[in-house]
Design a protein around this motif. Structure first.
Motif, PDB file in Angstrom:
ATOM      1  N   THR A  89      30.676   1.302  -3.242  1.00 18.23           N
ATOM      2  CA  THR A  89      30.516   1.412  -4.903  1.00 18.23           C
ATOM      3  C   THR A  89      29.786   2.695  -5.178  1.00 18.23           C
ATOM      4  O   THR A  89      29.146   2.586  -6.288  1.00 18.23           O
ATOM      5  CB  THR A  89      30.059   0.184  -5.462  1.00 18.23           C
ATOM      6  OG1 THR A  89      29.047  -0.361  -4.761  1.00 18.23           O
ATOM      7  CG2 THR A  89      31.121  -1.109  -5.177  1.00 18.23           C
ATOM      8  N   THR A  90      29.058   3.262  -4.118  1.00 19.99           N
ATOM      9  CA  THR A  90      28.334   4.422  -4.362  1.00 19.99           C
ATOM     10  C   THR A  90      28.893   5.962  -4.121  1.00 19.99           C
ATOM     11  O   THR A  90      30.179   5.769  -3.580  1.00 19.99           O
ATOM     12  CB  THR A  90      26.970   4.454  -3.579  1.00 19.99           C
ATOM     13  OG1 THR A  90      27.278   4.629  -2.234  1.00 19.99           O
ATOM     14  CG2 THR A  90      26.375   2.920  -3.648  1.00 19.99           C
ATOM     15  N   GLY A  91      28.283   6.843  -4.308  1.00 20.13           N
ATOM     16  CA  GLY A  91      28.435   8.114  -4.052  1.00 20.13           C
ATOM     17  C   GLY A  91      28.299   8.670  -2.591  1.00 20.13           C
ATOM     18  O   GLY A  91      28.527   9.790  -2.172  1.00 20.13           O
ATOM     19  N   ASN A  92      27.879   7.584  -1.707  1.00 11.17           N
ATOM     20  CA  ASN A  92      27.589   7.954  -0.338  1.00 11.17           C
ATOM     21  C   ASN A  92      28.029   6.900   0.775  1.00 11.17           C
ATOM     22  O   ASN A  92      28.207   5.894   0.830  1.00 11.17           O
ATOM     23  CB  ASN A  92      26.134   7.805  -0.061  1.00 11.17           C
ATOM     24  CG  ASN A  92      25.312   8.624  -0.833  1.00 11.17           C
ATOM     25  OD1 ASN A  92      25.310   9.908  -0.447  1.00 11.17           O
ATOM     26  ND2 ASN A  92      24.579   8.411  -1.920  1.00 11.17           N
ATOM     27  N   LEU A  93      29.652   7.482   1.087  1.00 13.39           N
ATOM     28  CA  LEU A  93      30.499   6.690   1.858  1.00 13.39           C
ATOM     29  C   LEU A  93      30.317   7.011   3.403  1.00 13.39           C
ATOM     30  O   LEU A  93      30.331   8.236   3.742  1.00 13.39           O
ATOM     31  CB  LEU A  93      31.778   6.640   1.205  1.00 13.39           C
ATOM     32  CG  LEU A  93      32.065   6.626  -0.232  1.00 13.39           C
ATOM     33  CD1 LEU A  93      33.261   7.293  -0.592  1.00 13.39           C
ATOM     34  CD2 LEU A  93      31.959   4.976  -0.514  1.00 13.39           C
ATOM     35  N   ALA A  94      30.433   5.938   4.010  1.00  8.48           N
ATOM     36  CA  ALA A  94      30.104   6.417   5.609  1.00  8.48           C
ATOM     37  C   ALA A  94      31.543   5.451   6.182  1.00  8.48           C
ATOM     38  O   ALA A  94      31.530   4.267   6.086  1.00  8.48           O
ATOM     39  CB  ALA A  94      28.869   5.689   6.376  1.00  8.48           C
ATOM     40  N   PHE A  95      32.074   6.304   7.065  1.00  6.95           N
ATOM     41  CA  PHE A  95      33.469   5.591   7.839  1.00  6.95           C
ATOM     42  C   PHE A  95      33.312   6.020   9.199  1.00  6.95           C
ATOM     43  O   PHE A  95      32.568   7.124   9.471  1.00  6.95           O
ATOM     44  CB  PHE A  95      34.539   6.456   7.240  1.00  6.95           C
ATOM     45  CG  PHE A  95      34.897   6.140   5.886  1.00  6.95           C
ATOM     46  CD1 PHE A  95      35.534   5.002   5.006  1.00  6.95           C
ATOM     47  CD2 PHE A  95      34.522   7.055   4.961  1.00  6.95           C
ATOM     48  CE1 PHE A  95      35.874   5.075   4.101  1.00  6.95           C
ATOM     49  CE2 PHE A  95      34.562   7.063   3.569  1.00  6.95           C
ATOM     50  CZ  PHE A  95      35.248   5.869   3.164  1.00  6.95           C
ATOM     51  N   SER A  96      33.861   5.041   9.982  1.00  4.36           N
ATOM     52  CA  SER A  96      33.718   5.602  11.737  1.00  4.36           C
ATOM     53  C   SER A  96      34.839   4.910  12.225  1.00  4.36           C
ATOM     54  O   SER A  96      35.648   4.055  11.853  1.00  4.36           O
ATOM     55  CB  SER A  96      32.670   4.826  12.185  1.00  4.36           C
ATOM     56  OG  SER A  96      32.732   3.621  11.982  1.00  4.36           O
ATOM     57  N   ALA A  97      35.363   5.535  13.476  1.00  2.00           N
ATOM     58  CA  ALA A  97      36.437   5.289  14.344  1.00  2.00           C
ATOM     59  C   ALA A  97      36.007   5.529  15.757  1.00  2.00           C
ATOM     60  O   ALA A  97      36.051   6.943  15.911  1.00  2.00           O
ATOM     61  CB  ALA A  97      37.464   5.638  13.702  1.00  2.00           C
ATOM     62  N   ASN A  98      35.962   4.718  16.804  1.00  2.00           N
ATOM     63  CA  ASN A  98      35.521   5.259  17.860  1.00  2.00           C
ATOM     64  C   ASN A  98      34.401   6.022  17.983  1.00  2.00           C
ATOM     65  O   ASN A  98      33.319   5.722  17.608  1.00  2.00           O
ATOM     66  CB  ASN A  98      36.790   5.552  18.734  1.00  2.00           C
ATOM     67  CG  ASN A  98      37.753   4.804  18.886  1.00  2.00           C
ATOM     68  OD1 ASN A  98      37.609   3.743  19.089  1.00  2.00           O
ATOM     69  ND2 ASN A  98      39.275   5.184  18.722  1.00  2.00           N
ATOM     70  N   GLU A  99      34.507   7.265  18.634  1.00  2.00           N
ATOM     71  CA  GLU A  99      33.414   8.294  18.813  1.00  2.00           C
ATOM     72  C   GLU A  99      33.215   9.458  17.617  1.00  2.00           C
ATOM     73  O   GLU A  99      32.377  10.064  17.591  1.00  2.00           O
ATOM     74  CB  GLU A  99      33.625   9.094  20.124  1.00  2.00           C
ATOM     75  CG  GLU A  99      34.791   9.918  19.838  1.00  2.00           C
ATOM     76  CD  GLU A  99      35.279  10.983  21.238  1.00  2.00           C
ATOM     77  OE1 GLU A  99      34.249  11.259  21.734  1.00  2.00           O
ATOM     78  OE2 GLU A  99      36.424  10.935  21.654  1.00  2.00           O
ATOM     79  N   LEU A 100      33.902   8.927  16.312  1.00  2.00           N
ATOM     80  CA  LEU A 100      34.155   9.729  15.335  1.00  2.00           C
ATOM     81  C   LEU A 100      33.314   9.245  14.207  1.00  2.00           C
ATOM     82  O   LEU A 100      33.576   7.674  13.849  1.00  2.00           O
ATOM     83  CB  LEU A 100      35.338  10.377  14.972  1.00  2.00           C
ATOM     84  CG  LEU A 100      35.995  11.179  16.021  1.00  2.00           C
ATOM     85  CD1 LEU A 100      37.331  11.455  15.729  1.00  2.00           C
ATOM     86  CD2 LEU A 100      34.999  12.639  15.971  1.00  2.00           C
ATOM     87  N   ALA A 101      32.813  10.037  13.225  1.00  8.75           N
ATOM     88  CA  ALA A 101      32.295   9.424  11.894  1.00  8.75           C
ATOM     89  C   ALA A 101      32.353  10.354  10.893  1.00  8.75           C
ATOM     90  O   ALA A 101      32.975  11.453  11.092  1.00  8.75           O
ATOM     91  CB  ALA A 101      30.900   9.102  11.992  1.00  8.75           C
TER      92      ALA A 101
END
Length: 636
Positions: free
Chosen positions: A565-577
């Motif tokens: 719900t903020t303007g700073n979103l973090a996503f990840s998958a395996n070795e990537l971000a």
């Protein structure tokens, strides 16, 4: 439609419009039927031929063992369609049946009286009649020496002729399809010439087949040329081939001259100075190259000098493909339309592997094979050229940095281990197929991170294929419910949005395509060894309204780690971000994996009639008059 006439006249031209009206009248009043008369195979006297029995071919050990197993399956009624799906269709198969929907086209009607889209997707009927199975049987015969593969070819060929008399039925509807079929037959006969199963009776049938194919191509060549795409190139290649096979006749001389003359005009217009092709499509670019390779190989076979213009255009188009292709795995950005076509389906690990096309092109044109391209992908080259591709003294073929193709509307940015492809059309000389301007594909260590959605089908249930052309399923910022253009026919969308290259270092693009909706979009792309940073800036010209950033991610295991719900979103998958930051208010974040019924997000179509899982990341946001959203891809 009347309101669209000024746009059509401006972009497609008066001559195109007048020809299409004239063509429609010819079809309506039966003039096409008169010019391309339906008849029996024995309906005319066919002159003698000069069939080139000398054939380039690889050593048996250079052909993959799997081709023999596939040829055996063909003999048992299993056929590979669009270089991917295998279906049990019988031996011989039903040549007028849609292999996916079961719909049937009539056998006894003239091709000009049949609708273009009356039997589901007509390409699903045409695919078997392109004869891709002929290449498989020929390769398996060289690999194994088994005569049953030659016998199977002649059984299928004779049955096709029995069920498809000249100009009757859906399989004569397209001259390009006839040209592809002819190429497959010529290829197979060269390989099978000395087999006991290749009897005088079968060769007589083949001679008649080739003659009537030439009549069909010539009889409606104007329509193919008017399309200003692969159709004209393919049909010219067909006429060149048949003119060489029937050299002792006035008609054969005419076919050869007409084929070369029109091919030159087509290439002058359709192959741009930077080597890109008019159709803005990876797969159609390969179709172009295979057509040109075939012409060069045929001219060489008949010991006729290859014209300089043909060699020059082939080299230009080849260099463009080399720049787009990953040398380690043969992958290239699947941008633009994909109808599953592979004119010369020989070699390679996959339909999307461009290495066989590159190796064959280098062998035919004398270009040095790029560093890192596996020479083992050279089976196609061995069938077309006696000289192998040169690989001595090669330097890195694609140094780090920006490679901008201004005519083709593409950019490649390389900085190991990252590679970026971007669509950058500053103008369209010929109509675009997909609304993919400022779209990006991204690779890390040769592995796809983001994708183009592909095409799926030209006439699919639920119109899914048309939806994959839209801007909103590409990796772009867009309005969630309104696109920058509208589709007015199956293959025409207006207007044609363009891009301004604001800066090359770093690559900065801007488009006013959404001006009528009230915003200007600018994208800045910077590639470093540590990651790829994409900054999207939106300038509202009216009151701000919600927009969406969409990324089609290749892996399906991406998760939202923080910042929903903020303007700073973090996503990840395996070795990537992936980190997304914005000064706007985030309304909704969604990760959608498919394919799912009635949903076009979360999937991609690498092969015709095929949908495979991907992951759509959609961030809906509302900002102030000036808003930015930054996406930073990096390794963990």
């Amino acid at each position: 439609m009347i309101k669209l006439l000024p746009f059509i006249l401006k972009h497609l031209g008066y001559r195109w419009v007048f020809y299409r009206v004239w063509y429609a009248l010819q079809r309506k009043f039966g003039w096409l039927r008169c010019r391309n008369r339906a008849r029996s195979w024995d309906g005319v006297d066919v002159p003698a031929w000069d069939f080139p029995v000398r054939v380039c071919k690889p050593e048996p050990e250079a052909i993959a063992a799997s081709v023999v197993a596939e040829a055996e399956r063909i003999c048992n009624g299993w056929f590979r369609l669009f270089s991917h799906h295998e279906k049990e269709l019988g031996f011989p198969p039903e040549w007028h049946s849609n292999a996916y929907s079961g719909e049937h086209a009539p056998l006894d009607r003239h091709w000009s009286d049949l609708p273009d889209f009356g039997f589901g997707d007509i390409k699903n009927i045409w695919e078997l009649s392109r004869f891709p199975w002929a290449f498989t049987l020929a390769r398996a015969y060289v690999k194994s020496g088994k005569e049953n593969f030659v016998e199977a070819f002649w059984v299928l060929f004779e049955d096709w002729m029995d069920k498809n008399p000249p100009n009757c039925g859906v399989n004569w509807k397209c001259g390009q399809e006839a040209a592809f079929r002819m190429m497959a037959v010529v290829f197979a006969i060269r390989v099978f010439w000395e087999s006991p199963a290749t009897t005088p009776r079968m060769l007589e049938k083949a001679r008649r087949f080739l003659w009537f194919t030439g009549e069909r191509i010539e009889g409606n060549l104007g329509y193919a040329l008017s399309q200003k795409n692969n159709h004209g190139v393919s049909e010219c290649a067909g006429l060149v081939t048949l003119g060489l096979i029937f050299p002792g006749t006035n008609v054969g001389h005419r076919w050869l001259k007409k084929g070369l003359d029109h091919l030159k005009k087509q290439l002058d217009e359709l192959v741009y100075p930077d080597g890109a092709f008019s159709q803005h499509s990876l797969i159609y670019h390969r179709v172009l190259l295979h057509d040109l390779y075939w012409c060069i190989a045929c001219l060489n076979m008949h010991q006729i000098d290859v014209p300089d213009w043909l060699m020059d255009k082939t080299r230009r188009a080849l260099k463009f493909l080399i720049a787009l292709t990953d040398e380690k795995n043969g992958a290239a950005p699947l941008y633009g339309a994909n109808d599953g076509a592979c004119v010369l389906p020989i070699g390679g690990d996959d339909f999307l592997d461009m290495r066989p096309t590159i190796v064959a092109g280098c062998a035919l044109t004398g270009q040095v094979l790029p560093a890192g391209i596996d020479g083992g992908a050279g089976e196609l080259a061995s069938w077309l050229s006696e000289a192998p591709a040169k690989a001595d003294g090669v330097q890195d073929r694609a140094p780090a940095g920006l490679h901008l193709f201004r005519f083709g509307g593409c950019a490649i940015l390389r900085k190991d281990p990252w590679r970026v492809f971007a669509r950058t059309p500053e103008r369209f000389i010929h109509r675009p197929g997909h609304m993919d301007f400022m779209h990006m594909d991204l690779w890390f260590k040769g592995r796809a991170i983001t994708r183009d959605p592909g095409s799926f089908s030209y006439n699919s249930p639920k119109n899914r294929g048309s939806k994959l052309k839209q801007a909103g399923v590409h990796n772009v910022v867009h309005h969630p419910s309104q696109g920058p253009a509208r589709q007015v026919s199956r293959f025409l969308t207006i207007p044609w949005p363009v891009v301004q290259v604001v800066s090359e270092e770093p690559l900065t693009l801007r488009t006013h395509a959404y001006g009528k909706l009230g915003f200007i979009w600018q994208r800045r792309i910077e590639v470093t060894a540590s990651g790829v940073c994409v900054e999207d800036h939106i300038s509202y010209q009216q009151s701000p309204f919600p927009l969406r950033l969409h990324w089609l991610l290749a892996a399906t295991d991406w998760t939202l780690d923080s910042g929903e719900t903020t303007g700073n979103l973090a996503f990840s998958a395996n070795e990537l971000a992936l980190i997304c930051t914005t000064d706007a208010k985030v309304h909704e974040v969604a990760l959608v994996s498919g394919p799912k019924v009635d949903i076009i997000h979360g999937c991609w179509s690498p092969y015709y009639n095929s949908l495979e899982p991907a992951c759509s990341l959609m961030i809906d946001f509302l900002g102030a008059s000036e808003t930015s959203i930054t996406s930073y891809f990096h390794s963990k």
